[in-house]
Design a protein around this motif. Structure first.
Motif, short mmCIF file in Angstrom:
data_model
loop_
_atom_site.label_atom_id
_atom_site.label_comp_id
_atom_site.label_asym_id
_atom_site.label_seq_id
_atom_site.Cartn_x
_atom_site.Cartn_y
_atom_site.Cartn_z
N THR A 197 0.44 -1.11 -0.36
CA THR A 197 -0.25 -0.83 0.34
C THR A 197 1.05 0.99 -0.20
OG1 THR A 197 -1.14 -1.44 1.31
CG2 THR A 197 -1.62 1.23 1.33
N ILE A 227 -6.43 5.81 0.46
CA ILE A 227 -5.79 4.38 0.40
C ILE A 227 -6.39 3.75 -0.50
CG2 ILE A 227 -5.30 2.84 1.90
CD1 ILE A 227 -3.19 4.94 2.13
N GLN A 230 -6.69 -2.70 -1.12
CA GLN A 230 -5.99 -3.77 -1.96
C GLN A 230 -6.82 -5.80 -1.99
OE1 GLN A 230 -2.49 -3.36 -2.42
NE2 GLN A 230 -3.11 -1.43 -1.47
#
Length: 230
Positions: A197, A227, A230
């Motif tokens: 990340t 962000i 993922q």
């Protein structure tokens, strides 16, 4: 309470001796707490990390500091002393036994007015904070780092620094997952997700330091950091 990873250093023994033992230990009552923690195998940051933390805070002239993971209050006390009487540390912990010991140490060191201890799970406490913080030190459950990251970046000021401790897992973080004990695989996956990340994020400046069991330093380049999942 023994932290097994602290006893499996990544650095060669002679280099570890230089950075951990030849550098001056903490002095006074803080030094006494440091030595007692070592003797009792209480998991506090090792001396090389403590020395760097104190040095770095003085150089960046941080005044508003957030800590996630108070433990017995060693690092919180160190940071409060480093930033001076006009600075303030806010620290978060959810374990009653640690909270009691930390409060006693803050009182003993005369730091109760300069340290605010927030009791509760960081996942619930972080969204209630406004900041901005000059510096954030995260040293808690390793599998939670990636979960806490968005809120940490939200309350961190632009050009502020987030320091995340224990990110090497004794050097196993780059091993194949098949070689990782099943009990450690969740931490392994979450730490690698953290690396994925932040290391290539366009709005973060990041470096990795071989202090203790690894330190990740993250600087926020713009106000609003996105962000992605993922």
């Amino acid at each position: 309470m023994r932290n097994e990873m602290m006893h499996r250093p990544v650095l060669k023994d002679e280099i570890l001796d230089l950075v951990r033992n030849r550098q001056r230990q903490m002095e006074g009552e803080l030094g006494e707490l440091q030595q007692q923690a070592y003797e009792d195998n209480v998991p506090i940051i090792p001396n090389e990390t403590a020395t760097f933390l104190r040095f770095f805070l003085k150089q960046m002239k941080a005044k508003n500091v957030l800590e996630i993971g108070t433990a017995i209050g060693f690092s919180g006390s160190l940071m409060a002393e480093a930033i001076g009487e006009d600075g303030h540390v806010t620290t978060i912990d959810r374990f009653d036994v640690m909270i009691r010991k930390a409060k006693a140490n803050f009182e003993k060191f005369g730091l109760s007015e300069r340290v605010t201890l927030l009791e509760g799970d960081a996942k619930e406490v972080l969204p209630t904070l406004e900041g901005p913080y000059d510096f954030i030190f995260m040293d808690s459950a390793k599998s939670k780092y990636i979960e806490f990251l968005p809120e940490c970046l939200r309350v961190l000021r632009v050009d502020g620094v987030l320091m995340i401790d224990d990110v090497f897992q004794a050097g196993t973080i780059m091993h194949d997952i098949k070689d990782i004990p099943r009990s450690q695989r969740t931490i392994y996956r979450k730490l690698n997700k953290l690396y994925d990340t932040v290391l290539e994020h366009p709005d973060l400046t990041v470096t990795v330091l071989p202090l203790g069991d690894g330190v990740l330093m993250i600087s926020k380049d713009v106000e609003n950091i996105v962000i992605e999942e993922q």
